[in-house]
Design an enzyme around this catalytic site. Sequence first.
Site, PDB file in Angstrom:
ATOM      1  N   ASP A 143      38.679 -45.595  60.775  1.00 55.04           N
ATOM      2  CA  ASP A 143      40.109 -45.455  61.021  1.00 55.04           C
ATOM      3  C   ASP A 143      40.855 -45.691  59.718  1.00 55.04           C
ATOM      4  O   ASP A 143      40.649 -46.717  59.046  1.00 55.04           O
ATOM      5  CB  ASP A 143      40.577 -46.465  62.075  1.00 55.04           C
ATOM      6  CG  ASP A 143      40.074 -46.123  63.473  1.00 55.04           C
ATOM      7  OD1 ASP A 143      39.395 -45.087  63.624  1.00 55.04           O
ATOM      8  OD2 ASP A 143      40.355 -46.895  64.405  1.00 55.04           O
ATOM      9  N   ASP A 175      43.459 -41.045  75.759  1.00 46.56           N
ATOM     10  CA  ASP A 175      43.531 -42.496  75.601  1.00 46.56           C
ATOM     11  C   ASP A 175      44.346 -43.053  76.754  1.00 46.56           C
ATOM     12  O   ASP A 175      45.444 -42.564  77.033  1.00 46.56           O
ATOM     13  CB  ASP A 175      44.193 -42.852  74.272  1.00 46.56           C
ATOM     14  CG  ASP A 175      43.543 -42.115  73.109  1.00 46.56           C
ATOM     15  OD1 ASP A 175      42.308 -41.974  73.135  1.00 46.56           O
ATOM     16  OD2 ASP A 175      44.264 -41.684  72.194  1.00 46.56           O
TER      17      ASP A 175
END
EC number: 5.3.1.16
Length: 245
Positions: free
Chosen positions: A8, A127
Site C-alpha cells: 500500500d 470493500d
Amino acid sequence: MEILPAIDLKDGQAVRLTKGLMESAKIYSDAPWELARAFEEMGSAWVHLVDLNGAFAGEPKNLEQIKQIRKHCNLKLELGGGIRDLDTVKRYVDLGIERIILGSIALKKPAFVEEASKVATVAVGIDAIDGFVAVEGWAEKSTMLATDLARRFANVGVEAIICTDVGRDGTLGGVNVPFTLEIARASGVDTIASGGVKDMGDIEALLKSNEVAGVIVGKAFYEGTLDLRKAFEYVRAQNPKVSSK
C-alpha cells in the site's frame, strides 16, 4: 488459490493502515520496489498494489513508485486506488499493470466497469463495512449491500472480485471467510479475500473452502505473524496448478 502480498503506497512509502484509516498509517519501507523484489524471491507470482493517496484524491498520486515497482520485478501486478476514467486505465495498462482494480467507481458507475473490461483485465474491489459497500477510500459507507453489488458484476467480463472486510483490515483479527464466500457465491466470479489475515490458519481455512481464488496478505507479513515463503509452499503443495515462479 493465489497468495497476493500487498504493498500500500502513501506519500511514496509502503505503509499499512488499520481499518482503512489514513491517520493509522505505519511505514514499513521507503523503497516499495525492494519489497516487490523480496516477494518475487519468496516465490510470489503477484503483488497487490494500492495507491492510497489516489483512492482519496480520485487520481493517481504514487505513479513514480508504481513505475519503480514495475521496473524492478517480473511479478504480475494488480493495482487500485483513484482509477476513475479510461485514460487512467489505459495509462496503467501501457505501464505494464496486468490487472486494474476498480473500487468506488464500480458502485457509482457500474457501466464504466464494463467499458474498462474491454481495454484491460479488470477486478472489482468490493470493500464492506458491516456488510455495506464502503467508498471514497473507505471514508464513507453506502446503502448498497456488498452481495448485491457482487451480483451486478456476474457476467460483464470482470476477471475477479476482491472483497475486503474493512472492520478487520489491518487488525490481524482473522479473515472473514463467510463474507468472502457470500461474495463468491453471489457473483460466480473468482473471488479474492482481503482484510484481517493473521496466520496459516487463515490460509488453510480459505483453501479448505475450495471456493476462494486468492487471498491478499498485508500486515501479517509485515508484522511477522505469517511466514510467506512457507505459505506459498503450502498452497502449492495443496494445489500444484497454482502459479509459481
